[in-house]
Design an enzyme around this catalytic site. Structure first.
Site, PDB file in Angstrom:
ATOM      1  N   CYS A   1       0.804  -1.227   0.000  1.00  0.00           N
ATOM      2  CA  CYS A   1       0.000   0.000   0.000  1.00  0.00           C
ATOM      3  C   CYS A   1       0.838   1.279   0.000  1.00  0.00           C
ATOM      4  O   CYS A   1       0.320   2.362  -0.260  1.00  0.00           O
ATOM      5  CB  CYS A   1      -0.941  -0.004   1.199  1.00  0.00           C
ATOM      6  SG  CYS A   1      -1.966  -1.492   1.282  1.00  0.00           S
TER       7      CYS A   1
ATOM      8  N   HIS B   1      -3.115   6.991   1.786  1.00  0.00           N
ATOM      9  CA  HIS B   1      -3.573   5.693   1.288  1.00  0.00           C
ATOM     10  C   HIS B   1      -4.986   5.460   1.795  1.00  0.00           C
ATOM     11  O   HIS B   1      -5.278   5.644   2.982  1.00  0.00           O
ATOM     12  CB  HIS B   1      -2.629   4.592   1.779  1.00  0.00           C
ATOM     13  CG  HIS B   1      -3.210   3.224   1.690  1.00  0.00           C
ATOM     14  ND1 HIS B   1      -3.771   2.724   0.525  1.00  0.00           N
ATOM     15  CD2 HIS B   1      -3.341   2.236   2.628  1.00  0.00           C
ATOM     16  CE1 HIS B   1      -4.209   1.495   0.760  1.00  0.00           C
ATOM     17  NE2 HIS B   1      -3.960   1.181   2.013  1.00  0.00           N
TER      18      HIS B   1
ATOM     19  N   ASN C   1     -10.223  -0.348  -0.592  1.00  0.00           N
ATOM     20  CA  ASN C   1      -8.767  -0.269  -0.425  1.00  0.00           C
ATOM     21  C   ASN C   1      -8.138  -0.890  -1.667  1.00  0.00           C
ATOM     22  O   ASN C   1      -8.208  -2.095  -1.874  1.00  0.00           O
ATOM     23  CB  ASN C   1      -8.361  -1.027   0.838  1.00  0.00           C
ATOM     24  CG  ASN C   1      -6.860  -1.031   1.083  1.00  0.00           C
ATOM     25  OD1 ASN C   1      -6.065  -0.782   0.189  1.00  0.00           O
ATOM     26  ND2 ASN C   1      -6.467  -1.348   2.305  1.00  0.00           N
TER      27      ASN C   1
END
Length: 327
Positions: free
Chosen positions: A115, A252, A282
């Site tokens: 990520c 993020h 996500n």
């Protein structure tokens, strides 16, 4: 704070057509829309087709960039694809992108920082161009997380989605984009977020889940809300910037509750934060470029805005940078 000679000159994005809503997830696992939204802020996510992979998403994001900005890619001399869901162990996604786009003389490398990947990719592109090693670099963040999810595990399948974003970084010593960066790693906590491959052991212990993403959400949350604010402070100190000088915070898009906690600890209003999780989930290395493009298309991000980007996740790694938006 280093002197940069690199500028972000174009951006593009792509998400698959298929939508996976919270209501559809109710039919797959024991969960419900209210529970998911309350704990994550996610309402739906995009899912790649069975025959659609990270290279396909990467190429479509670059094609979107090219269409919007009319940029020639013939002289791109490096392609960096940030992903932890490559089509193959080899060839790399970046090599497949090079082949499809027909770029003749370029390096190609995949970067896996999960990520944090896109922030790492930008950091590398800035370094290569500022050092004089490259002139024009494509940085792509793309994932097909749906292909490594266990849809009977409600702790992970409700979170992740697929998508990609791409930026073009070019040599420009007159108006560079990059102001400062900061990164760090806590590899000793890696067993809290993993997906097995050749090995099914870590630190001498057998891992509980094989072949799918496994996450200890509580521990990752604790790590993120403690580590990221400190990293942001270190970045701001390095850049000699105050929080009030940041126009937009682009973290993020892991979980809205994590973002809210980070903003609260650093005095950044949520109203000055751009995230892409509500309708995309996500998307790991794709989340920051998707957020950037969302902010741009909504008319929020303007030329010369100061943006604070911060990625965090698997590794456990984190990376942030302060940039001057110059498209």
């Amino acid at each position: 704070m280093s002197i940069s000679k690199a500028r972000i000159t174009a951006i593009g994005s792509y998400v698959p057509e298929k939508r996976l809503t919270n209501h559809r997830l109710e039919e797959l696992v024991e969960t419900n829309d209210e529970w998911i939204v309350q704990r994550t802020g996610i309402k739906e996510r995009r899912i790649a087709a069975d025959n659609e992979f990270t290279s396909d998403i990467s190429i479509k994001a670059v094609e979107n960039l090219k269409e919007r900005y009319g940029k020639s890619l013939d002289d791109v001399d490096m392609i960096i694809v940030c992903t932890m869901t490559p089509d193959f162990k080899t060839p790399s996604v970046s090599a497949l992108v090079q082949a499809k786009l027909g770029i003749r003389n370029t390096g190609a490398i995949d970067l896996n920082a999960a990520c944090s990947g896109f922030a790492y990719g930008l950091h590398m592109a800035n370094g290569l161009i500022t050092a004089g090693l490259n002139k024009k670099i494509l940085v792509i963040g793309a994932e097909t997380f749906s292909k490594i999810l266990d849809y009977s595990d409600r702790s992970t399948c409700i979170l992740f989605g697929d998508g990609g974003g791409a930026v073009l970084v070019e040599f420009d010593e007159e108006k560079p984009s990059f102001i400062a960066s900061h990164m760090g790693t806590n590899g000793e906590l890696a067993n809290n977020l993993y997906c097995t491959d050749l090995s099914t052991q870590m630190f001498g212990n057998e891992l509980a889940v094989n072949g799918f993403v496994n996450q200890n959400g509580r521990e990752v949350y604790k790590w993120a809300v403690n580590t990221v604010p400190k990293g942001m402070n270190a970045l701001m100190e390095k850049a000699q910037f105050e929080t009030e000088q940041v126009d937009w915070f682009v973290p993020h898009s892991a979980n809205l509750r994590i973002i809210e906690s980070i903003c609260s600890r650093n005095g950044l209003p949520l109203e000055r934060t751009i995230y892409s999780l509500e309708y995309y989930g996500n998307t790991s290395a794709a989340s920051i470029p998707l957020s950037l493009d969302k902010g741009l298309q909504e008319g929020k991000i303007k030329p010369d805005d100061k943006l604070l980007l911060y990625g965090f996740g698997g590794g456990l790694t984190h990376a942030g940078m302060l940039i001057n938006w110059s498209i």
